[in-house]
Motif scaffolding. Sequence first.
Motif, PDB file in Angstrom:
ATOM      1  N   ASP A  30       0.793  -1.230   0.000  1.00 41.16           N
ATOM      2  CA  ASP A  30       0.000   0.000   0.000  1.00 41.16           C
ATOM      3  C   ASP A  30       0.828   1.284   0.000  1.00 41.16           C
ATOM      4  O   ASP A  30       0.276   2.382   0.112  1.00 41.16           O
ATOM      5  N   CYS A  31       2.162   1.184  -0.087  1.00 44.46           N
ATOM      6  CA  CYS A  31       2.979   2.394  -0.079  1.00 44.46           C
ATOM      7  C   CYS A  31       4.330   2.114  -0.726  1.00 44.46           C
ATOM      8  O   CYS A  31       4.694   0.960  -0.973  1.00 44.46           O
ATOM      9  N   THR A  32       5.064   3.179  -0.980  1.00 44.81           N
ATOM     10  CA  THR A  32       6.413   3.104  -1.532  1.00 44.81           C
ATOM     11  C   THR A  32       7.416   3.401  -0.428  1.00 44.81           C
ATOM     12  O   THR A  32       7.208   4.310   0.374  1.00 44.81           O
ATOM     13  N   LEU A  33       8.502   2.650  -0.384  1.00 43.21           N
ATOM     14  CA  LEU A  33       9.565   2.899   0.587  1.00 43.21           C
ATOM     15  C   LEU A  33      10.663   3.717  -0.083  1.00 43.21           C
ATOM     16  O   LEU A  33      11.171   3.344  -1.147  1.00 43.21           O
ATOM     17  N   VAL A  34      11.008   4.848   0.522  1.00 42.63           N
ATOM     18  CA  VAL A  34      12.106   5.687   0.065  1.00 42.63           C
ATOM     19  C   VAL A  34      13.208   5.590   1.111  1.00 42.63           C
ATOM     20  O   VAL A  34      13.044   6.025   2.252  1.00 42.63           O
ATOM     21  N   LYS A  35      14.358   4.995   0.722  1.00 39.61           N
ATOM     22  CA  LYS A  35      15.460   4.786   1.654  1.00 39.61           C
ATOM     23  C   LYS A  35      16.636   5.665   1.239  1.00 39.61           C
ATOM     24  O   LYS A  35      17.052   5.653   0.082  1.00 39.61           O
ATOM     25  N   VAL A  36      17.151   6.430   2.187  1.00 39.63           N
ATOM     26  CA  VAL A  36      18.229   7.373   1.912  1.00 39.63           C
ATOM     27  C   VAL A  36      19.399   7.065   2.835  1.00 39.63           C
ATOM     28  O   VAL A  36      19.225   6.916   4.051  1.00 39.63           O
ATOM     29  N   ASP A  37      20.599   6.978   2.247  1.00 39.37           N
ATOM     30  CA  ASP A  37      21.811   6.692   3.003  1.00 39.37           C
ATOM     31  C   ASP A  37      22.865   7.679   2.538  1.00 39.37           C
ATOM     32  O   ASP A  37      23.112   7.823   1.339  1.00 39.37           O
ATOM     33  N   SER A  38      23.523   8.366   3.498  1.00 38.83           N
ATOM     34  CA  SER A  38      24.444   9.417   3.110  1.00 38.83           C
ATOM     35  C   SER A  38      25.403   9.727   4.242  1.00 38.83           C
ATOM     36  O   SER A  38      25.158   9.397   5.403  1.00 38.83           O
ATOM     37  N   VAL A  39      26.504  10.405   3.894  1.00 38.42           N
ATOM     38  CA  VAL A  39      27.333  11.038   4.907  1.00 38.42           C
ATOM     39  C   VAL A  39      26.476  12.087   5.616  1.00 38.42           C
ATOM     40  O   VAL A  39      25.687  12.787   4.986  1.00 38.42           O
ATOM     41  N   ASN A  40      26.615  12.193   6.922  1.00 38.87           N
ATOM     42  CA  ASN A  40      25.800  13.130   7.693  1.00 38.87           C
ATOM     43  C   ASN A  40      26.322  14.562   7.532  1.00 38.87           C
ATOM     44  O   ASN A  40      27.515  14.779   7.341  1.00 38.87           O
ATOM     45  N   LYS A  41      25.432  15.517   7.593  1.00 41.26           N
ATOM     46  CA  LYS A  41      25.804  16.933   7.610  1.00 41.26           C
ATOM     47  C   LYS A  41      24.656  17.699   8.245  1.00 41.26           C
ATOM     48  O   LYS A  41      23.503  17.252   8.241  1.00 41.26           O
ATOM     49  N   PRO A  42      24.929  18.874   8.825  1.00 41.89           N
ATOM     50  CA  PRO A  42      23.864  19.660   9.454  1.00 41.89           C
ATOM     51  C   PRO A  42      22.766  20.012   8.458  1.00 41.89           C
ATOM     52  O   PRO A  42      23.026  20.426   7.335  1.00 41.89           O
ATOM     53  N   GLY A  43      21.511  19.805   8.875  1.00 42.50           N
ATOM     54  CA  GLY A  43      20.377  20.191   8.047  1.00 42.50           C
ATOM     55  C   GLY A  43      19.968  19.200   6.992  1.00 42.50           C
ATOM     56  O   GLY A  43      19.015  19.435   6.243  1.00 42.50           O
ATOM     57  N   ILE A  44      20.632  18.047   6.917  1.00 41.82           N
ATOM     58  CA  ILE A  44      20.336  17.110   5.831  1.00 41.82           C
ATOM     59  C   ILE A  44      18.931  16.514   5.969  1.00 41.82           C
ATOM     60  O   ILE A  44      18.244  16.285   4.975  1.00 41.82           O
ATOM     61  N   LEU A  45      18.476  16.277   7.212  1.00 41.14           N
ATOM     62  CA  LEU A  45      17.132  15.718   7.390  1.00 41.14           C
ATOM     63  C   LEU A  45      16.080  16.665   6.822  1.00 41.14           C
ATOM     64  O   LEU A  45      15.152  16.224   6.126  1.00 41.14           O
ATOM     65  N   LEU A  46      16.213  17.950   7.100  1.00 41.49           N
ATOM     66  CA  LEU A  46      15.239  18.907   6.582  1.00 41.49           C
ATOM     67  C   LEU A  46      15.250  18.919   5.059  1.00 41.49           C
ATOM     68  O   LEU A  46      14.193  18.991   4.424  1.00 41.49           O
ATOM     69  N   GLU A  47      16.435  18.824   4.456  1.00 35.17           N
ATOM     70  CA  GLU A  47      16.517  18.834   2.995  1.00 35.17           C
ATOM     71  C   GLU A  47      15.803  17.629   2.388  1.00 35.17           C
ATOM     72  O   GLU A  47      15.092  17.751   1.390  1.00 35.17           O
ATOM     73  N   VAL A  48      15.970  16.465   3.002  1.00 33.89           N
ATOM     74  CA  VAL A  48      15.330  15.255   2.483  1.00 33.89           C
ATOM     75  C   VAL A  48      13.814  15.347   2.649  1.00 33.89           C
ATOM     76  O   VAL A  48      13.051  15.083   1.707  1.00 33.89           O
ATOM     77  N   VAL A  49      13.369  15.721   3.839  1.00 34.46           N
ATOM     78  CA  VAL A  49      11.927  15.824   4.091  1.00 34.46           C
ATOM     79  C   VAL A  49      11.319  16.914   3.211  1.00 34.46           C
ATOM     80  O   VAL A  49      10.185  16.791   2.737  1.00 34.46           O
ATOM     81  N   GLN A  50      12.083  17.968   2.956  1.00 36.81           N
ATOM     82  CA  GLN A  50      11.601  19.062   2.108  1.00 36.81           C
ATOM     83  C   GLN A  50      11.329  18.583   0.695  1.00 36.81           C
ATOM     84  O   GLN A  50      10.328  18.961   0.079  1.00 36.81           O
ATOM     85  N   VAL A  51      12.196  17.740   0.151  1.00 35.20           N
ATOM     86  CA  VAL A  51      11.988  17.200  -1.191  1.00 35.20           C
ATOM     87  C   VAL A  51      10.699  16.400  -1.245  1.00 35.20           C
ATOM     88  O   VAL A  51       9.875  16.561  -2.163  1.00 35.20           O
ATOM     89  N   LEU A  52      10.481  15.531  -0.260  1.00 36.82           N
ATOM     90  CA  LEU A  52       9.258  14.724  -0.237  1.00 36.82           C
ATOM     91  C   LEU A  52       8.030  15.602  -0.059  1.00 36.82           C
ATOM     92  O   LEU A  52       6.971  15.348  -0.653  1.00 36.82           O
ATOM     93  N   SER A  53       8.162  16.644   0.759  1.00 38.91           N
ATOM     94  CA  SER A  53       7.048  17.566   0.971  1.00 38.91           C
ATOM     95  C   SER A  53       6.718  18.341  -0.291  1.00 38.91           C
ATOM     96  O   SER A  53       5.542  18.533  -0.631  1.00 38.91           O
TER      97      SER A  53
END
Length: 445
Positions: A30-53
């Motif tokens: 019933d849904c799609t899984l989007v998996k993200v793996d990366s080197v960490n950096k400040p603000g990266i979570l917001l950037e990823v969630v922003q794209v999906l939003s």
Amino acid sequence: MWPYFDPEYENLSQRMNPPRVCIDNTTCSDCTLVKVDSVNKPGILLEVVQVLSDLDLFISKAYITSDGRWFMDVFHVTDQQGKKITNKTIEYIEKALGPESNILGTKGHFWPGKSVGMHSIGDHTAIELIGTDRPGLLSEIFAVLANLHCNIIAAEVWTHNMRVACVLYVNDETTFQAVDDPSRLSKMEEKLRNVLRGRGDDVRGARTSFSIGTTHVDRRLHQLMLADKDYEIGGSLTEGNEVISFRPVITIDHCEEKGYSVVNIKCKDRPKLLFDIVCTLTDMQFVVFHASVSSDGPYGVQELYIRHKDGFTLDSKEEKEMVIKCLEAAILRRVSEGFSLELCGRDRVGLLSDVTRVLREYGLTVTRADVTTIGEQAMNVFYVRDASGNPVDMKTIEALRREIGHTVMLNVKRVPSSANAPQPSRWTGSGFSFSFGGLLGRFWS
């Protein structure tokens, strides 16, 4: 003599370990899984969630971990119709978050950030407004810009706790270029400020500013409202004269074992909820190290493990109360009750002024607005309610449909009423509930 350091050395880890995104359309029915793996950096979570939003995807579940040098997330997403995402959307996500993206800040920009929607809106001047909300204010703002021969090609308007914040994108009605003449901008600023001041008794003040370029409109609106302290006004959750029929339940505890502050949130679930929360925490200088997000029937449940950017946790009662108030405001800024009016038609100078004038004449006030122009087509959504706080009369809606419908296509939808208040949480915050082995197993299984 100073030792030589290669300026590219600090980016070596990022270049050796580029971001990886995996789109899984088969594991869940019933849904799609989007998996993200990366080197960490400040603000990266917001950037990823922003794209999906920005893609208007609904996140039903998420598992987030970014402690140390690595960032690993998995999101369960659907489109606006509750279906799995399609190939075109998958391509957007892969380009925005994958090896060719700029989420680590090492490449040229592929993803320019959301101006309004996913569409380019051409050359423009951005206008930011903040002031006290009142019935008919938006109509007056649009009328001023129309009289100054400015075409509004895109706009986003939020109201909360009797405050209004707008980001508007305008160009000259004749040349279709950005408005950059200093005298014209000065005149525009003066007239807009006079409109925002209203009767002149606005103790909070009104502000107008300009910028030529782009900005991420949703984040900017959060920043404007946060800086304006909309979370402090009134003290009760109201929309006009109506008390909002639900209230988010937010608690903050301390995780002794791992040294985190644990933010637990339960509220009515809706699209962009995670973005609004992560955006506000980021702008308040907090870092989300781990999080678990899920839907519990009509409610969204989020558990976030955070620290301040300087590494400290929330220890004082005053700090916790401030974060709770700010998060509550962030959640409620997008909440609308009443009707949404979706208008589609040929764009022209003065269209928004005419439509909002009609809404005002029928006793309706706009609580939120999303204005977009694609080519010569205007696609606008207004969330409205009765200016006096009473339920909107269906006769008013039908009369409105007859008057506006002859110039544009009009679709009217009732916004579902808010659910009953969620019960107080039973979270204790006494233990660290993440199972990292289980999380990583879910991530790449």
